[in-house]
Design a protein around this motif. Structure first.
Motif, PDB file in Angstrom:
ATOM      1  N   SER A  96      65.458  72.722  36.202  1.00  0.00           N
ATOM      2  CA  SER A  96      64.530  71.519  36.350  1.00  0.00           C
ATOM      3  C   SER A  96      64.532  70.675  35.062  1.00  0.00           C
ATOM      4  O   SER A  96      65.218  71.262  34.035  1.00  0.00           O
ATOM      5  N   THR A  97      64.315  69.507  35.051  1.00  0.00           N
ATOM      6  CA  THR A  97      64.041  68.550  34.035  1.00  0.00           C
ATOM      7  C   THR A  97      62.621  68.174  33.567  1.00  0.00           C
ATOM      8  O   THR A  97      62.290  67.687  34.487  1.00  0.00           O
ATOM      9  N   CYS A 138      54.095  63.054  31.375  1.00  0.00           N
ATOM     10  CA  CYS A 138      55.438  64.176  31.474  1.00  0.00           C
ATOM     11  C   CYS A 138      55.563  64.444  32.819  1.00  0.00           C
ATOM     12  O   CYS A 138      54.572  64.139  33.376  1.00  0.00           O
ATOM     13  N   GLU A 139      56.886  64.690  33.101  1.00  0.00           N
ATOM     14  CA  GLU A 139      56.891  65.348  34.357  1.00  0.00           C
ATOM     15  C   GLU A 139      58.125  66.071  34.626  1.00  0.00           C
ATOM     16  O   GLU A 139      59.200  66.273  33.615  1.00  0.00           O
ATOM     17  N   VAL A 140      58.194  67.222  35.511  1.00  0.00           N
ATOM     18  CA  VAL A 140      59.033  67.928  35.679  1.00  0.00           C
ATOM     19  C   VAL A 140      59.571  67.766  37.078  1.00  0.00           C
ATOM     20  O   VAL A 140      58.830  67.619  37.999  1.00  0.00           O
ATOM     21  N   THR A 141      61.127  67.502  37.094  1.00  0.00           N
ATOM     22  CA  THR A 141      61.718  67.146  38.538  1.00  0.00           C
ATOM     23  C   THR A 141      62.671  68.304  38.648  1.00  0.00           C
ATOM     24  O   THR A 141      63.193  68.922  37.643  1.00  0.00           O
ATOM     25  N   ASP A 142      62.740  68.681  39.896  1.00  0.00           N
ATOM     26  CA  ASP A 142      63.668  69.835  40.526  1.00  0.00           C
ATOM     27  C   ASP A 142      64.976  69.316  40.095  1.00  0.00           C
ATOM     28  O   ASP A 142      65.343  68.064  39.979  1.00  0.00           O
ATOM     29  N   LYS A 143      65.988  70.126  40.693  1.00  0.00           N
ATOM     30  CA  LYS A 143      67.584  69.768  40.636  1.00  0.00           C
ATOM     31  C   LYS A 143      67.795  68.570  41.462  1.00  0.00           C
ATOM     32  O   LYS A 143      68.751  67.956  41.378  1.00  0.00           O
ATOM     33  N   VAL A 147      57.750  67.980  40.376  1.00  0.00           N
ATOM     34  CA  VAL A 147      57.354  69.439  40.843  1.00  0.00           C
ATOM     35  C   VAL A 147      55.860  69.035  40.111  1.00  0.00           C
ATOM     36  O   VAL A 147      54.935  69.908  40.791  1.00  0.00           O
ATOM     37  N   GLU A 148      55.692  68.622  38.937  1.00  0.00           N
ATOM     38  CA  GLU A 148      54.485  68.615  38.149  1.00  0.00           C
ATOM     39  C   GLU A 148      54.697  67.502  37.390  1.00  0.00           C
ATOM     40  O   GLU A 148      55.686  67.165  36.660  1.00  0.00           O
ATOM     41  N   SER A 149      53.320  66.935  36.730  1.00  0.00           N
ATOM     42  CA  SER A 149      53.251  65.971  35.976  1.00  0.00           C
ATOM     43  C   SER A 149      51.723  65.629  35.444  1.00  0.00           C
ATOM     44  O   SER A 149      50.949  66.122  35.953  1.00  0.00           O
ATOM     45  N   PHE A 150      51.684  64.796  34.454  1.00  0.00           N
ATOM     46  CA  PHE A 150      50.481  64.213  34.203  1.00  0.00           C
ATOM     47  C   PHE A 150      50.581  62.852  33.438  1.00  0.00           C
ATOM     48  O   PHE A 150      51.841  62.477  33.086  1.00  0.00           O
TER      49      PHE A 150
END
Length: 82
Positions: free
Chosen positions: A35-36, A66-71, A76-79
């Motif tokens: 993930s990124t 910030c954010e996390v994104t899957d492939k 997926v999660e963020s703030f």
């Protein structure tokens, strides 16, 4: 997710400078699961020194979002705390 929760989980991740646009510096890292993580850090480009290959631990940036994104690019999660 709150900033504190996100930073507790990902603050140690080393992110690399990617771009600057309208007073926002964008940093990214690929996490072990593929993930990124993308971090957004605001500021005046005349007051912040950064080079094209700049890398820093996320906790040292104090990002406003910030954010996390899957492939597949799905968040997926963020703030967001601007």
């Amino acid at each position: 997710m709150t900033r504190d929760e996100f930073m507790a989980k990902h603050g140690h991740v080393v992110v690399k400078f990617r771009s600057y646009y309208k007073y926002t510096f964008v940093y990214e890292a690929t996490l072990p699961d593929g993930s990124t993580l993308t971090a957004y850090y605001g500021g005046n480009s005349g007051e912040i020194e950064v080079s094209a290959d700049s890398e820093e631990a996320l906790y040292s940036l104090c990002p406003y979002a910030c954010e996390v994104t899957d492939k597949d690019g799905k968040e997926v999660e963020s703030f967001y705390d601007y």
